[in-house]
Write an enzyme that holds these catalytic residues in place. Structure first.
Site, mmCIF file in Angstrom:
data_model
loop_
_atom_site.group_PDB
_atom_site.id
_atom_site.type_symbol
_atom_site.label_atom_id
_atom_site.label_comp_id
_atom_site.label_asym_id
_atom_site.label_seq_id
_atom_site.Cartn_x
_atom_site.Cartn_y
_atom_site.Cartn_z
ATOM 1 C CG HIS A 192 -1.823 -1.129 1.304
ATOM 2 N ND1 HIS A 192 -2.953 -1.182 0.512
ATOM 3 C CD2 HIS A 192 -1.818 -2.272 2.009
ATOM 4 C CE1 HIS A 192 -3.597 -2.307 0.755
ATOM 5 N NE2 HIS A 192 -2.923 -3.005 1.651
ATOM 6 C CB CYS A 199 -2.309 3.716 -3.631
ATOM 7 S SG CYS A 199 -3.565 2.469 -3.767
#
Ligand SMILES: *[C@@H]1O[C@H](CO)[C@@H](O)[C@H](O)[C@H]1NC(C)=O
Ligand SMILES: *[C@@H]1O[C@H](CO)[C@@H](O)[C@H](O)[C@H]1NC(C)=O
Length: 446
Positions: free
Chosen positions: A147, A188
């Site tokens: 992430h 991301c």
């Protein structure tokens, strides 16, 4: 005919030349990192295991590959195929033989930095202690998957800031830790790890799963394992490495193929693009002449064409997995009720986190006459105020909740904006205290 001594002299020169060129060939080194844990995040460790299999197959020895992954997937109670991890719906096990250099709570940003800098002393007694021992003739390959958010990527208990990675890279360069280096990042907003930071004159070529402002995407939902098996950008570059002759394919070609297949986000390239256009993939991922590449079967190709439909934005992965599990359960079953409540809980926590960050933004303007609340919550600004951002997000980590939680990560761009419009960090930290102290530090159960 040449006089005898002359001939010997030429032979000696040729011999020395050969030694010289052998020494200059250098070695391949690699660092592979999965920054998450938990079965919902199966795919990150799966990506890293697959990457290891590619480097291993291509002849890079384990002594030159450092693997950092939590290692809670293969034996996870939720894994129906214990000891096996796959990275494709029809894939073979990728877990076997993967070195366990750093697992569990040794997967930290600090240890990652020490591994990159070759700080053997700092890593003495930690995990395997293996670090990059590369020098000026060696090529280094770094792959990170997890992430991320504006200007940072997550680790199981903390985050790594773009500025700190940038500093580490600059040190590696000045300490001659590599000849050329390639960095691939899946997360991301991964572009924000390098955008405006990585220079073009330090022999580094990098690609990222997304630009600085957007999500990256999970893919390959497996209804048997009930989780996503891979991430779109990661499986795209790795399946390309599996299928191509990497001794003739350039890094730039791999980038183009990966970008074309990663339909949901913008795969980006950074650093020295000339290096990317002129170097072959094998110079970083190794090459084993005995292993012929395996062109993709028509079935694999068809499956891959379906990737788009399967892809889900990272922030929606938990809810997507729970919804899919729900759909597979009989009505009125007890198990169904449990998953329903888990899903409701997840959505409630996601909203609570978004609400907290929104309140911090509101509070930040209470002492200021000019109120830019609308502005900072509506559009993303490019992060340049790295120090303010780090100090405020670390404060939130201490006072509010784990910032490596994906719902927090998804909203950190608002915090970056607060720094960007010129608020001083203590003003934002006061707002953090006002919002989070009454609630206490929150932990989220999924
Ligand atoms: C990033 O590193 C480069 C050197 O590689 C340096 O010139 C630049 O100032 C650094 N940027 C920041 C924000 O620290
Ligand atoms: C970029 O890499 C190429 C190929 O290795 C090299 O010739 C060139 O000097 C590099 N550019 C810079 C600005 O360092």
């Amino acid at each position: 005919m040449l006089p005898r001594q002359h001939f010997t002299f030429i032979a000696a020169i040729a011999f020395l030349g050969a030694i010289g060129s052998i020494a200059a060939v250098g070695q391949n080194w690699a660092v592979l990192v999965a920054g998450s844990n938990g079965y919902f995040n199966y795919r990150h460790q799966s990506d890293v295991c697959h990457a290891y299999q590619i480097l291993h197959k291509n002849g890079i020895p384990d002594s030159n590959i450092v693997v950092m992954m939590y290692d809670d997937i293969a034996k996870n109670p939720e894994n129906p195929t214990k000891g096996i991890i796959i990275n494709h719906l029809k894939g073979k096990d990728v877990y076997h033989d993967v070195p366990h250099d750093y697992t569990g709570n040794t997967v930290t940003p600090k240890n990652f930095i020490n591994v990159l800098l070759g700080n053997k002393d700092a890593m003495n007694g930690v995990g395997s202690g293996k670090v990059l021992e590369s020098g000026p003739d060696d090529n280094v390959f770094v792959f990170f998957t997890d992430h991320g958010a504006t200007g940072l990527v997550a680790f199981p208990n903390d985050v790594l800031y773009a500025k700190d990675l940038n500093t580490t890279i600059a040190q590696m360069h000045s300490q001659h830790k590599y000849k050329e280096m390639v960095i691939y990042i899946e997360s991301c907003e991964s572009g924000s790890m390098l955008d405006g930071l990585l220079p073009d004159n330090i022999n580094i070529y990098a690609t990222t799963a997304s630009n600085p402002d957007e999500s990256s995407y999970a893919c390959y939902y497996d209804s048997v394992r009930q989780t996503y098996l891979g991430d779109l950008y990661s499986v795209n570059w790795m399946e390309d490495s599996d299928a191509e002759d990497v001794t003739t394919e350039t890094l730039f070609k791999q980038f183009q193929i990966t970008r074309k297949k990663t339909t949901e986000s913008h795969v980006m390239q950074y650093g020295n693009l000339t290096l990317g256009a002129s170097s072959h993939v094998s110079e970083f991922q190794g090459a084993n002449m005995l292993n012929k590449p395996q062109p993709m079967s028509p079935l694999t190709d068809r499956l891959n064409a379906m990737l788009k439909r399967d892809a889900v934005a990272v922030v929606d992965v938990r809810e997507s997995i729970l919804s899919r599990r729900l759909a597979a359960l009989p009505v009125n079953s007890a198990e169904r009720a449990a998953v329903e409540s888990k899903l409701a809980n997840t959505i409630q926590q996601r909203n609570a986190i978004a609400g907290t960050i929104d309140l911090i933004a509101k509070k930040s303007f209470e002492v200021n006459r000019a109120n830019y609340y609308e502005l900072v919550t509506s559009q993303r600004m490019k992060l340049t105020q790295h120090d303010c951002y780090k100090s405020v997000t670390q404060h939130m980590h201490e006072k509010c909740f784990d910032i490596q939680n994906e719902y927090v990560l998804n909203k950190l761009w608002i915090v970056a904006n607060l720094c960007q419009i010129g608020l001083q960090d203590f003003i934002i930290k006061n707002a953090v205290n006002a919002v989070c102290e009454p609630l206490g530090r929150q932990t989220f159960e999924y």
